[in-house]
Design an enzyme around this catalytic site. Structure first.
Site, short mmCIF file in Angstrom:
data_model
loop_
_atom_site.label_atom_id
_atom_site.label_comp_id
_atom_site.label_asym_id
_atom_site.label_seq_id
_atom_site.Cartn_x
_atom_site.Cartn_y
_atom_site.Cartn_z
N GLU A 273 0.67 17.38 4.92
CA GLU A 273 -0.10 17.92 3.79
C GLU A 273 -1.02 19.05 4.18
OE1 GLU A 273 0.37 14.72 4.45
OE2 GLU A 273 1.57 14.05 2.74
N HIS B 174 -3.77 4.13 -3.47
CA HIS B 174 -2.79 4.81 -4.33
C HIS B 174 -3.28 4.88 -5.78
CE1 HIS B 174 -0.08 4.65 -0.96
NE2 HIS B 174 0.89 5.18 -1.64
C1 LIG Z 1 0.07 11.25 3.67
C2 LIG Z 1 1.14 10.73 2.81
N1 LIG Z 1 2.02 11.58 2.25
C3 LIG Z 1 3.00 11.11 1.45
C4 LIG Z 1 3.12 9.78 1.21
C5 LIG Z 1 4.21 9.26 0.29
N2 LIG Z 1 5.15 8.44 1.03
C6 LIG Z 1 5.11 7.10 1.05
S1 LIG Z 1 6.27 6.42 1.99
C7 LIG Z 1 6.91 7.92 2.39
C8 LIG Z 1 8.12 8.03 3.26
C9 LIG Z 1 7.78 7.81 4.64
O1 LIG Z 1 8.95 7.86 5.39
P1 LIG Z 1 8.97 7.28 6.83
O2 LIG Z 1 7.65 7.55 7.49
O3 LIG Z 1 10.17 7.80 7.51
O4 LIG Z 1 9.06 5.72 6.62
P2 LIG Z 1 10.15 4.88 5.83
O5 LIG Z 1 9.69 4.78 4.41
O6 LIG Z 1 11.44 5.58 5.97
O7 LIG Z 1 10.12 3.55 6.47
C10 LIG Z 1 6.18 8.93 1.79
C11 LIG Z 1 6.48 10.36 1.92
C12 LIG Z 1 2.17 8.93 1.79
N3 LIG Z 1 2.19 7.60 1.57
N4 LIG Z 1 1.20 9.41 2.58
#
Ligand SMILES: Cc1ncc(C[n+]2csc(CCOP(=O)(O)OP(=O)(O)O)c2C)c(N)n1
Lengths: 376, 308
Positions: free
Chosen positions: A79, A148
Site C-alpha cells: 500500500e 476491518h
Molecule cells: C495490508 C492489507 N492489504 C490488503 C488486505 C486484503 N487481503 C486480505 S487477505 C489478502 C490475500 C493475502 O494473500 P496471501 O498473503 O498470499 O495469503 P493467502 O490468503 O493466500 O493465504 C488480501 C490482499 C489486507 N488484509 N491487508
C-alpha cells in the site's frame, strides 16, 4: 448549499431527477469511474485485485475490459508503495484513482498520503499538483471485527491539503466521485459498505456534484442533525418517525469532512437552536467534535441546549454480534437523543421508539436492514 | 493434519447455518505446512499468523473448543468474541497472535525474537505469512533488521499462489522467492508444502540454527488452497484459476499423501486410521455443540480491556 434530493432537482441535462433511473450506490460509483475515464485519458485505476472477478464489490466491474490493463492497473500488496507511485504519476500529470478494500489498509500508506499527497502543492509554491483520488471502504457487520470496520475519516480530515468526502446518496456517489477525479487536489473518499446496496435516482452520463459540503436531506425547524455516511440513513428513519409526533428534524448530510463548509450548518442551527451530530466513527477528536466546536464558537448564542455528539461506543469494534448492541448509533438511539435535546414527553418518545422497534422487526444486528436499500 | 482437515470441513459444512457470523478463511489443502512448521516447535516458541489462522492455531496446540467458540462469537472464545476467526491466539501454547492485515505480524515476530535474544532464551519466533505478504515493505525491513542482529526468527511463506483472486505472476516478477532473503543475507530454504516430511525437516533445520544463534531463516513452502479465499464454498467458476490446475493440486492432497505414507511404512493401518477419524469426528462434534450452546457475551463485556 446543494438542495435536497427532491423532484425539483435537475439531473445533468435539465431533466427532472425523479425521471432518472434507480440504481444502487455501487453501480453509481462504477458509472462515475467509467464516465471519468471516457472523458479523460489521463484517468486510470489502480488497486489490489483491480482485475479480479469480485471487482471491488462490483464498483469496478467491466472497467478492465473496457479500458485495458494499462488503465486498470493490478497492484502487488504494497500500500505505501502503491500510493506513493500514484502520487508520482499524479505529479507527472496523470489522474490515478486508487481503491482499497478496507480503510484500514490505508494506514500502511499514511506516510505517503500525509507527507507527499497533502503537501506537494503547498511546498512547491503551487507548482505541483496531486490530482489523486483514494477510495477507502468501511466494512461493517458479519463479524468484520476490529481491523476491518473502522471509519477513519477524522484521521485524514486532520490534514490541510487533503479533501475528504463521504457521499451518502447514490447520486452524490457518482457526481462527487467525478468531481473528485477532476479536482487538482488529492481527495480521500470514504465509502460505507452498507451504502453500496442503497438505491436512488442517478442521472446518466457526465455530471459533477461540487465538493462544497453539506446537503439538506430533510428540512425541519426543531433540531439540526448533522450526519455522516451510513449514519444519515439511520437518522433519516428516526426523523421520519419523529415527525409523526410533531418533532421536525432538519437532517444535514455533511458530505465533506474537509474542507468543512460550516455555513449551512450554522444557518440551520441558527433556526433550530439545537444540534446533534451522528458519526460513523468515535466521538473524541472526531468529525462531530469539530462540528460542535465550530457551532459553539460561531453560533453559541443561538443554542437552546448544549450540542450533542453521537458516535461509536468507546472501544474497538468487537467481532461478536453479542457485543454489538449499543455500539453503533441507530434510529432508536438517535430518536431518544433528539427526544432529550428537544424535551419531548416520555409518551412521545415511547411512541417513536415502539414504532422504530416495530419497523426494524427482528432484523439481525449484523446485516443491513431492507429499509436502508432505499430508494433514496 | 486429519484433525485440521476435519475441523475445516465441518466449518464449511456448518457455515450455511449462519451461526458463525464472521468471515472464515479455510486452509483445506494446506495442512502439511501448518503441521510441518509447528511440529519441531516447543510450546515456548511463538507463532504469529494471519487471516488464515485456523490450521496454525490447531497445529500449535490451540484449544479447539475455544477456537470454535470464537468463530461463533461466544464469550468462551479464545478472544472472548472480540476477534472472530482472524484473531486466533492461545498464549499458553505459544500461539501468540493472528493479525488480518497482510504483513502486519512480520515485525511482531521479529520483535519477539529480539526479546528472546535479549533474555538469553533459546526459543524461536515464527511468522507464517502468505505469498502476498512478501510484497509489503515491512517484510524487507524486518528481514534486514533480523539478519543484522542474528535474531532467532523464522519467516515462513505459505505460497498458495494467490492473493484473493490475483495470481502470483500478476503480482511478482518471475524469480525465485528465496532470492529476496538471500539479498538480505538471510538463509533460505524451500520445500514441497504438501509433503509433511519435507516441510518438517526443512523447518527443523532452521529451528536448530536459530536456537544455536545462527540467525533468521526464510522458508518457502508451495501449497494450494482448495476452497474460496474467504468463505465455505468453491469458487473455481469465477475463472481466476483453471479446473485443471485445481485438480492437479487436489491430486497432491497432503492428507491423503501422509496417510498413504503411514500405511506404507507400517506406522499405521486402515483400521487404526479409521478409528482415529471416528475419534476426531466425535471430538469435533462435541466442540461444535459446545460452541453453539455457549452464551454470547453481552455489550457490557465489549467495554472491558480497552486499557491494560
Ligand atoms: C495490508 C492489507 N492489504 C490488503 C488486505 C486484503 N487481503 C486480505 S487477505 C489478502 C490475500 C493475502 O494473500 P496471501 O498473503 O498470499 O495469503 P493467502 O490468503 O493466500 O493465504 C488480501 C490482499 C489486507 N488484509 N491487508
Amino acid at each position: 448549499m446543494s438542495m435536497p434530493d427532491t423532484s425539483n432537482s435537475m439531473a445533468g441535462d435539465g431533466e427532472p431527477l425523479a425521471n432518472a433511473r434507480l440504481i444502487n450506490y455501487a453501480d453509481a460509483i462504477r458509472e462515475g469511474l467509467a464516465t471519468a475515464m471516457e472523458n479523460d485519458p489521463s484517468v486510470f485505476l489502480m488497486g489490489e485485485g483491480i482485475a479480479d472477478p469480485a471487482s471491488f464489490f462490483g464498483t469496478t466491474k467491466g472497467l478492465l475490459d473496457q479500458f485495458g490493463a494499462a488503465r486498470a492497473v493490478e497492484m502487488p500488496i504494497a500500500e505505501n508503495g502503491m500510493v506513493g507511485v500514484a502520487i508520482g504519476a499524479a505529479l507527472s500529470g496523470q489522474r490515478p484513482v486508487i481503491s482499497l478494500h478496507r480503510v484500514e489498509f490505508a494506514l500502511l500508506a499514511i506516510e505517503q498520503i500525509v507527507n507527499n499527497a497533502a503537501k506537494s502543492h503547498y511546498v512547491s509554491n503551487g507548482r505541483h499538483k496531486v490530482p489523486l483520488v483514494i477510495r477507502m471502504i468501511v466494512g461493517r457487520g458479519w463479524g468484520q471485527g476490529p481491523e476491518h470496520s473502522q471509519s477513519l475519516e477524522s484521521i485524514f480530515g486532520h490534514f490541510p491539503g487533503l479533501k475528504v468526502m463521504m457521499p451518502t446518496m447514490p447520486m452524490d456517489a457518482k457526481g462527487m466521485l467525478i468531481a473528485a477525479i477532476e479536482d487538482d487536489s488529492p481527495v480521500i473518499s470514504i465509502e460505507h459498505r452498507w451504502l453500496h446496496y442503497s438505491e436512488g435516482h442517478v442521472p446518466e452520463g457526465h455530471y459533477v456534484t461540487a465538493l462544497d459540503g453539506p446537503a439538506v436531506l430533510r428540512p425541519g425547524g426543531d433540531v439540526t442533525i448533522v450526519g455522516t455516511s451510513y449514519m444519515n440513513l439511520e437518522a433519516l428513519r428516526a426523523a421520519e418517525v419523529l415527525a409523526e409526533v410533531g418533532c421536525e428534524v432538519e437532517l444535514i448530510d455533511l458530505r465533506m469532512v474537509r474542507p468543512l463548509n460550516m455555513a449551512p450548518i450554522l444557518e440551520s442551527v441558527g433556526r433550530t437552536g439545537r444540534l446533534l451530530t451522528v458519526d460513523s466513527s468515535w466521538a473524541a477528536f472526531g468529525t462531530g467534535a469539530e462540528v460542535c466546536a465550530q457551532v459553539a464558537e460561531h453560533a453559541f448564542s443561538a443554542l437552546k441546549a448544549p450540542p450533542r455528539r453521537m458516535a461509536l461506543a468507546n472501544h474497538p469494534t468487537p467481532s461478536s454480534r453479542g457485543m454489538v448492541p449499543g455500539f453503533y448509533p441507530d434510529s432508536i438511539s438517535i430518536a431518544q437523543a433528539v427526544g432529550e435535546l428537544c424535551g419531548l414527553s416520555a409518551s412521545d418518545v415511547g411512541a417513536v421508539v415502539s414504532k422504530l422497534v416495530e419497523m426494524n422487526g427482528d432484523q439481525p444486528i449484523d446485516t443491513p436492514n431492507a429499509y436502508f436499500k432505499g430508494p433514496f | 493434519m486429519l484433525r485440521i482437515r476435519l475441523v475445516e470441513e465441518a466449518i464449511a459444512a456448518r457455515y450455511v447455518d449462519q451461526e458463525m457470523r464472521c468471515p472464515v478463511h479455510l486452509s483445506v489443502g494446506q495442512e502439511a505446512t501448518a503441521v510441518g512448521v509447528c511440529a519441531p516447535l516447543r510450546p515456548e516458541d511463538k507463532v504469529y499468523s494471519t487471516h488464515r489462522s485456523h490450521a496454525h492455531y490447531l497445529a500449535k496446540g490451540g484449544d479447539l473448543k475455544a477456537m470454535l467458540a470464537e468463530i461463533y462469537g461466544k464469550a468462551a472464545g479464545c478472544c472472548g468474541g472480540r476477534g472472530g476467526s482472524m484473531h486466533l491466539f492461545d498464549t499458553s501454547v505459544g500461539m501468540e497472535l493472528s493479525v488480518p492485515i497482510v504483513g502486519s505480524s512480520i515485525p511482531l515476530a521479529t520483535g519477539a525474537a529480539l526479546a528472546m535474544k535479549q533474555r538469553g532464551e533459546d526459543n524461536v519466533a515464527v511468522v507464517i505469512i502468505g505469498d502476498a505478504a512478501i510484497e509489503e515493505g515491512v517484510f524487507h525491513e524486518s528481514m534486514n533488521f533480523a539478519e543484522l542482529n542474528k535474531l532467532p526468527v523464522i519467516y515462513v511463506c505459505e505460497n498458495n499462489l494467490f492473493s484473493i483472486y490475483t495470481s502470483l505472476n500478476q503480482r511478482q516478477p518471475d524469480r525465485p522467492i528465496t532470492d529476496l532473503a538471500e539479498a538480505h543475507g538471510v538463509a533460505s530454504g524451500q520445500a514441497d508444502g504438501n509433503d509433511i516430511e519435507a516441510v518438517c525437516s526443512t523447518m527443523a533445520a532452521a529451528v536448530g540454527r536459530a536456537r544455536e544463534g545462527g540467525g533468521p531463516s526464510f522458508l518457502v513452502f508451495e501449497t494450494y488452497r482448495w476452497f474460496e479465499h474467504c468463505g465455505p464454498n468453491m469458487d473455481n467458476h469465477l475463472g481466476y484459476r483453471t479446473e485443471q490446475e485445481f485438480e492437479n493440486w487436489k491430486g497432491r492432497d497432503p492428507v491423503a499423501a501422509a496417510r498413504a505414507a503411514l500405511i506404507q511404512s507400517g506406522a499405521g493401518d486402515e483400521a487404526a486410521l479409521a478409528t482415529l477419524a471416528d475419534d476426531l469426528s466425535r471430538e469435533i462434534d462435541a466442540a461444535f455443540e459446545f460452541a453453539k450452546n455457549a452464551p454470547l457475551p453481552g455489550p457490557d463485556a465489549a467495554v472491558q480491556h480497552v486499557y491494560a
